[in-house]
Write a protein that holds these residues in place. Structure first.
Motif, PDB file in Angstrom:
ATOM      1  N   THR A 100      69.723  13.170  76.611  1.00  0.00           N
ATOM      2  CA  THR A 100      69.400  12.764  78.146  1.00  0.00           C
ATOM      3  C   THR A 100      67.907  12.671  78.596  1.00  0.00           C
ATOM      4  N   VAL A 101      67.074  13.149  77.866  1.00  0.00           N
ATOM      5  CA  VAL A 101      65.613  13.320  78.336  1.00  0.00           C
ATOM      6  C   VAL A 101      64.841  12.879  76.684  1.00  0.00           C
ATOM      7  N   VAL A 102      63.864  11.969  76.937  1.00  0.00           N
ATOM      8  CA  VAL A 102      63.264  11.568  75.740  1.00  0.00           C
ATOM      9  C   VAL A 102      61.718  11.752  76.227  1.00  0.00           C
ATOM     10  N   HIS A 103      60.723  12.488  75.346  1.00  0.00           N
ATOM     11  CA  HIS A 103      59.460  12.555  75.449  1.00  0.00           C
ATOM     12  C   HIS A 103      58.780  12.085  74.408  1.00  0.00           C
ATOM     13  N   ALA A 104      58.259  10.489  74.548  1.00  0.00           N
ATOM     14  CA  ALA A 104      57.455   9.714  73.644  1.00  0.00           C
ATOM     15  C   ALA A 104      56.055  10.052  73.558  1.00  0.00           C
ATOM     16  N   ASN A 105      55.932  11.060  72.446  1.00  0.00           N
ATOM     17  CA  ASN A 105      54.507  11.698  72.627  1.00  0.00           C
ATOM     18  C   ASN A 105      53.647  11.322  71.483  1.00  0.00           C
ATOM     19  N   ALA A 106      54.255  10.801  70.314  1.00  0.00           N
ATOM     20  CA  ALA A 106      53.720  10.827  68.959  1.00  0.00           C
ATOM     21  C   ALA A 106      52.435   9.875  69.265  1.00  0.00           C
ATOM     22  N   GLY A 107      51.182  10.368  68.838  1.00  0.00           N
ATOM     23  CA  GLY A 107      50.031   9.524  69.001  1.00  0.00           C
ATOM     24  C   GLY A 107      48.982   9.864  68.018  1.00  0.00           C
ATOM     25  N   VAL A 108      47.981   9.072  68.007  1.00  0.00           N
ATOM     26  CA  VAL A 108      46.836   9.178  66.707  1.00  0.00           C
ATOM     27  C   VAL A 108      45.646   8.697  67.728  1.00  0.00           C
ATOM     28  N   SER A 109      44.522   9.101  67.218  1.00  0.00           N
ATOM     29  CA  SER A 109      43.230   8.634  67.568  1.00  0.00           C
ATOM     30  C   SER A 109      42.142   8.351  66.250  1.00  0.00           C
ATOM     31  N   SER A 110      41.087   7.467  66.466  1.00  0.00           N
ATOM     32  CA  SER A 110      40.300   7.424  65.661  1.00  0.00           C
ATOM     33  C   SER A 110      38.989   7.057  66.406  1.00  0.00           C
ATOM     34  N   MET A 111      37.747   7.263  66.049  1.00  0.00           N
ATOM     35  CA  MET A 111      36.545   6.923  66.782  1.00  0.00           C
ATOM     36  C   MET A 111      35.617   6.210  66.019  1.00  0.00           C
ATOM     37  N   LYS A 112      34.912   5.049  66.637  1.00  0.00           N
ATOM     38  CA  LYS A 112      34.157   4.390  66.136  1.00  0.00           C
ATOM     39  C   LYS A 112      33.652   3.492  67.232  1.00  0.00           C
ATOM     40  N   ARG A 113      32.296   3.028  66.906  1.00  0.00           N
ATOM     41  CA  ARG A 113      31.511   2.104  68.214  1.00  0.00           C
ATOM     42  C   ARG A 113      32.348   0.690  67.969  1.00  0.00           C
ATOM     43  N   ALA A 114      32.532   0.240  69.259  1.00  0.00           N
ATOM     44  CA  ALA A 114      33.464  -1.026  68.990  1.00  0.00           C
ATOM     45  C   ALA A 114      33.107  -2.213  68.126  1.00  0.00           C
ATOM     46  N   VAL A 115      31.587  -2.282  67.758  1.00  0.00           N
ATOM     47  CA  VAL A 115      31.042  -3.279  66.866  1.00  0.00           C
ATOM     48  C   VAL A 115      31.583  -2.989  65.597  1.00  0.00           C
ATOM     49  N   ASP A 116      31.881  -1.733  65.210  1.00  0.00           N
ATOM     50  CA  ASP A 116      32.196  -1.331  63.732  1.00  0.00           C
ATOM     51  C   ASP A 116      33.611  -1.307  63.508  1.00  0.00           C
ATOM     52  N   LEU A 117      34.676  -1.463  64.509  1.00  0.00           N
ATOM     53  CA  LEU A 117      35.805  -1.466  64.587  1.00  0.00           C
ATOM     54  C   LEU A 117      36.436  -2.466  63.444  1.00  0.00           C
ATOM     55  N   THR A 118      37.298  -2.002  62.472  1.00  0.00           N
ATOM     56  CA  THR A 118      38.148  -2.811  61.750  1.00  0.00           C
ATOM     57  C   THR A 118      39.467  -3.243  62.341  1.00  0.00           C
ATOM     58  N   GLU A 119      40.285  -4.279  61.877  1.00  0.00           N
ATOM     59  CA  GLU A 119      41.630  -4.612  62.151  1.00  0.00           C
ATOM     60  C   GLU A 119      42.408  -3.342  61.790  1.00  0.00           C
ATOM     61  N   ALA A 120      42.131  -2.738  60.572  1.00  0.00           N
ATOM     62  CA  ALA A 120      42.771  -1.687  60.168  1.00  0.00           C
ATOM     63  C   ALA A 120      43.235  -0.385  61.334  1.00  0.00           C
ATOM     64  N   SER A 123      49.809   0.717  66.379  1.00  0.00           N
ATOM     65  CA  SER A 123      51.359   0.869  65.547  1.00  0.00           C
ATOM     66  C   SER A 123      51.806   2.299  65.827  1.00  0.00           C
ATOM     67  N   ILE A 124      51.147   3.252  66.308  1.00  0.00           N
ATOM     68  CA  ILE A 124      51.695   4.461  66.651  1.00  0.00           C
ATOM     69  C   ILE A 124      51.626   4.659  68.296  1.00  0.00           C
ATOM     70  N   ASN A 125      50.480   4.490  68.723  1.00  0.00           N
ATOM     71  CA  ASN A 125      50.506   4.686  70.346  1.00  0.00           C
ATOM     72  C   ASN A 125      51.215   3.917  71.033  1.00  0.00           C
ATOM     73  N   ALA A 126      51.319   2.522  70.777  1.00  0.00           N
ATOM     74  CA  ALA A 126      51.942   1.598  71.644  1.00  0.00           C
ATOM     75  C   ALA A 126      53.309   1.112  71.068  1.00  0.00           C
ATOM     76  N   LYS A 127      53.185   0.804  69.778  1.00  0.00           N
ATOM     77  CA  LYS A 127      54.697   0.197  69.108  1.00  0.00           C
ATOM     78  C   LYS A 127      55.559   1.531  69.050  1.00  0.00           C
ATOM     79  N   THR A 174      37.391   2.747  72.185  1.00  0.00           N
ATOM     80  CA  THR A 174      37.761   1.474  72.701  1.00  0.00           C
ATOM     81  C   THR A 174      39.154   1.170  72.495  1.00  0.00           C
ATOM     82  N   HIS A 175      39.466   1.226  71.267  1.00  0.00           N
ATOM     83  CA  HIS A 175      40.864   0.633  70.609  1.00  0.00           C
ATOM     84  C   HIS A 175      41.999   1.613  70.995  1.00  0.00           C
ATOM     85  N   TYR A 176      41.664   2.896  71.090  1.00  0.00           N
ATOM     86  CA  TYR A 176      42.390   3.964  71.641  1.00  0.00           C
ATOM     87  C   TYR A 176      42.726   3.741  73.058  1.00  0.00           C
ATOM     88  N   SER A 177      41.912   3.727  73.744  1.00  0.00           N
ATOM     89  CA  SER A 177      42.039   3.371  75.225  1.00  0.00           C
ATOM     90  C   SER A 177      42.946   2.100  75.519  1.00  0.00           C
TER      91      SER A 177
END
Length: 254
Positions: free
Chosen positions: A79-99, A106-110, A148-151
């Protein structure tokens, strides 16, 4: 909550664990799910005989559907669902990879999408006026440097929550989100260490900066968030849907 059956993702520690225990104290039956099945089992044991643990990778649609079926078979219709699973990582935006990008999305949105979709299907199949609460973030309201990617992934959660709430309102299903601030969890400990390395300071200084940004003057606890999740799932919040509720100690106020 004694008539409710609650399914929580990412419930082995942090906010998910606190939410599972809070619902347990209110008398709900609780399906404690996490990729860390052993951790989920420990939380279920804390709650007692009204709880069951299930291993779950929220990025796997078939696994999500299966766990909903297994939890309902063990505890009764959800009757109630709390969709809470989440992850984070931290880098400067210019250093982010597709991975890096794909890992967060994949976890936070999908993961929220798949969990919510399964929840709505389950509610409709059982004629339930169910409740969904998604875990977003302060970073879903204000873009966070080095995250930035987490946001972006958490902004997606807010957009999804609002749109889904409008779509399923006529079915009596409510969908809201909580937006925690600087919560003292294992995830925060990792983030403080990453931020310290990127900024050339110490984790202790980073944590103090979090406190300095918080008008209520302390780090947030998982229980601060869990109590709001329980409220949103209750009949006291019966006329609330599509909201992203700030639970930030005043860091963000609009």
């Amino acid at each position: 909550m004694k008539t409710e059956t609650v399914l929580i993702t990412g419930a082995a520690n942090g906010i998910g664990r606190a939410t599972a225990l809070a619902f347990g104290r209110e008398g709900a039956q609780v399906a404690v799910t996490d990729k860390d099945e052993q951790g989920a089992a420990a939380v279920a044991a804390e709650i007692g005989p009204r709880a069951r643990a299930f291993g779950l990778d929220v990025t796997d649609a078939a696994a999500v559907a299966r766990v909903f079926d297994e939890a309902a078979a063990a505890l009764g219709p959800i009757t109630v669902v709390h969709a809470n699973a989440g992850v984070s990582s931290m880098k400067r935006a210019v250093d982010l990879t597709e991975a890096d990008w794909d890992f967060n999305f994949s976890i936070n949105a999908k993961g929220v999408f798949l969990t919510n979709q399964a929840a709505v299907r389950h509610f409709l199949a059982h004629g339930t006026k169910g409740v969904i609460v998604n875990t977003a973030s302060l970073a879903a309201k204000v873009g966070a440097p080095l995250l930035t990617h987490y946001s972006a992934s958490k902004f997606a959660v807010i957009g999804w929550t609002q749109a889904l709430a409008r779509e399923v309102a006529a079915d009596g299903i409510r969908v809201n989100a909580v937006c925690p601030g600087f919560v003292k969890t294992p995830m925060q400990d990792r983030e403080a260490a990453w931020e310290a390395e990127l900024l050339g300071t110490t984790p202790e200084a980073v944590l103090q900066s979090y406190i300095d940004q918080t008008p209520l003057g302390r780090l947030e606890t998982p229980e601060d968030v869990a109590d709001v999740v329980v409220f949103l799932a209750s009949d006291a919040a019966r006329f609330m849907t599509g909201q992203g509720i700030n639970v930030t100690g005043g860091v963000y106020m609009t």
